[in-house]
Structure formats: structure tokens, C-alpha cells
Design a protein around this motif. Structure first.
Motif, PDB file in Angstrom:
ATOM      1  N   GLU A 117       5.115 100.931  -5.150  1.00  0.00           N
ATOM      2  CA  GLU A 117       5.504  99.431  -5.198  1.00  0.00           C
ATOM      3  C   GLU A 117       5.932  99.164  -6.860  1.00  0.00           C
ATOM      4  N   VAL A 118       6.792  98.653  -7.108  1.00  0.00           N
ATOM      5  CA  VAL A 118       7.287  98.185  -8.530  1.00  0.00           C
ATOM      6  C   VAL A 118       7.382  96.789  -8.499  1.00  0.00           C
ATOM      7  N   THR A 119       6.555  96.204  -9.180  1.00  0.00           N
ATOM      8  CA  THR A 119       6.690  94.540  -9.594  1.00  0.00           C
ATOM      9  C   THR A 119       7.743  94.382 -10.672  1.00  0.00           C
TER      10      THR A 119
ATOM     11  N   ALA B 125       3.963 104.691 -16.978  1.00  0.00           N
ATOM     12  CA  ALA B 125       4.191 103.138 -16.560  1.00  0.00           C
ATOM     13  C   ALA B 125       3.439 102.506 -15.691  1.00  0.00           C
ATOM     14  N   LEU B 126       3.222 103.384 -14.380  1.00  0.00           N
ATOM     15  CA  LEU B 126       2.635 102.896 -13.242  1.00  0.00           C
ATOM     16  C   LEU B 126       1.473 103.929 -12.711  1.00  0.00           C
ATOM     17  N   PRO B 127       0.329 103.528 -13.301  1.00  0.00           N
ATOM     18  CA  PRO B 127      -0.930 104.282 -13.013  1.00  0.00           C
ATOM     19  C   PRO B 127      -1.172 104.511 -11.689  1.00  0.00           C
TER      20      PRO B 127
ATOM     21  N   ASN C 108       9.736  90.488  -4.117  1.00  0.00           N
ATOM     22  CA  ASN C 108       8.648  90.490  -5.214  1.00  0.00           C
ATOM     23  C   ASN C 108       8.459  91.813  -5.558  1.00  0.00           C
ATOM     24  N   VAL C 109       8.896  92.890  -5.074  1.00  0.00           N
ATOM     25  CA  VAL C 109       8.687  94.190  -5.681  1.00  0.00           C
ATOM     26  C   VAL C 109       9.900  95.243  -4.998  1.00  0.00           C
ATOM     27  N   PHE C 110       9.998  96.159  -5.687  1.00  0.00           N
ATOM     28  CA  PHE C 110      10.962  97.349  -4.827  1.00  0.00           C
ATOM     29  C   PHE C 110      10.159  98.441  -4.508  1.00  0.00           C
ATOM     30  N   THR C 111      10.334  99.423  -3.926  1.00  0.00           N
ATOM     31  CA  THR C 111       9.660 100.603  -3.803  1.00  0.00           C
ATOM     32  C   THR C 111      10.488 101.952  -3.994  1.00  0.00           C
TER      33      THR C 111
END
Length: 73
Positions: free
Chosen positions: A27-29, A16-18, A66-69
Motif C-alpha cells: 500500500e502507498v499513502t 522509498a517504501l521500506p 487513502n492509499v493505492f496498492t
């Protein structure tokens, strides 16, 4: 780390996260989180259970951020 690997999170995150970095910060939006959650629910089992528990926290987080890490090993 054992729990992380046991529920196959590295594979899920990489799909899901390249930009996922197992050893660093990722970081995940909100949009990326929704992809992660959808993939986890499709996998079912403990992975889906984990995201059911995580979802309330993630939604609260995105209410103010805006994101979590994800912090790697």
C-alpha cells in the motif's frame, strides 16, 4: 515485469517504501507517493517520464482513497 525492472522500479520502491514487497501487495499513502515521485524525478529519464504519466491517476486516486496498492509479481 521486464518494463518494471528496465526502469529500475524495484530499487526505487525499495528506497522509498521500506515495506515494499516485490512478490506481494504494497500500500502507498499520499506522503509515500510524493517521496516516490520526487525520487523518480531526480533520477530523470524513463523513470521520471513514467511518474509524469502516473501522477494524474495517483492524484485522482487520492482524491477518494487513502492509499493505492502496488501488486507484485
Amino acid at each position: 515485469m521486464d518494463q518494471f525492472d528496465r526502469v529500475h522500479l524495484p530499487e526505487l520502491f525499495s528506497e522509498a517504501l521500506p515495506h515494499f514487497d516485490y512478490c506481494g501487495l504494497t500500500e502507498v499513502t499520499p506522503t509515500q507517493y510524493e517521496v516516490l515521485k520526487s525520487l523518480a524525478m531526480n533520477r530523470g529519464g524513463e523513470t521520471a517520464d513514467l511518474f509524469r504519466e502516473l501522477d494524474h491517476w495517483a492524484q485522482d486516486c487520492f482524491f477518494t482513497e487513502n492509499v493505492f496498492t502496488i501488486c507484485g509479481i
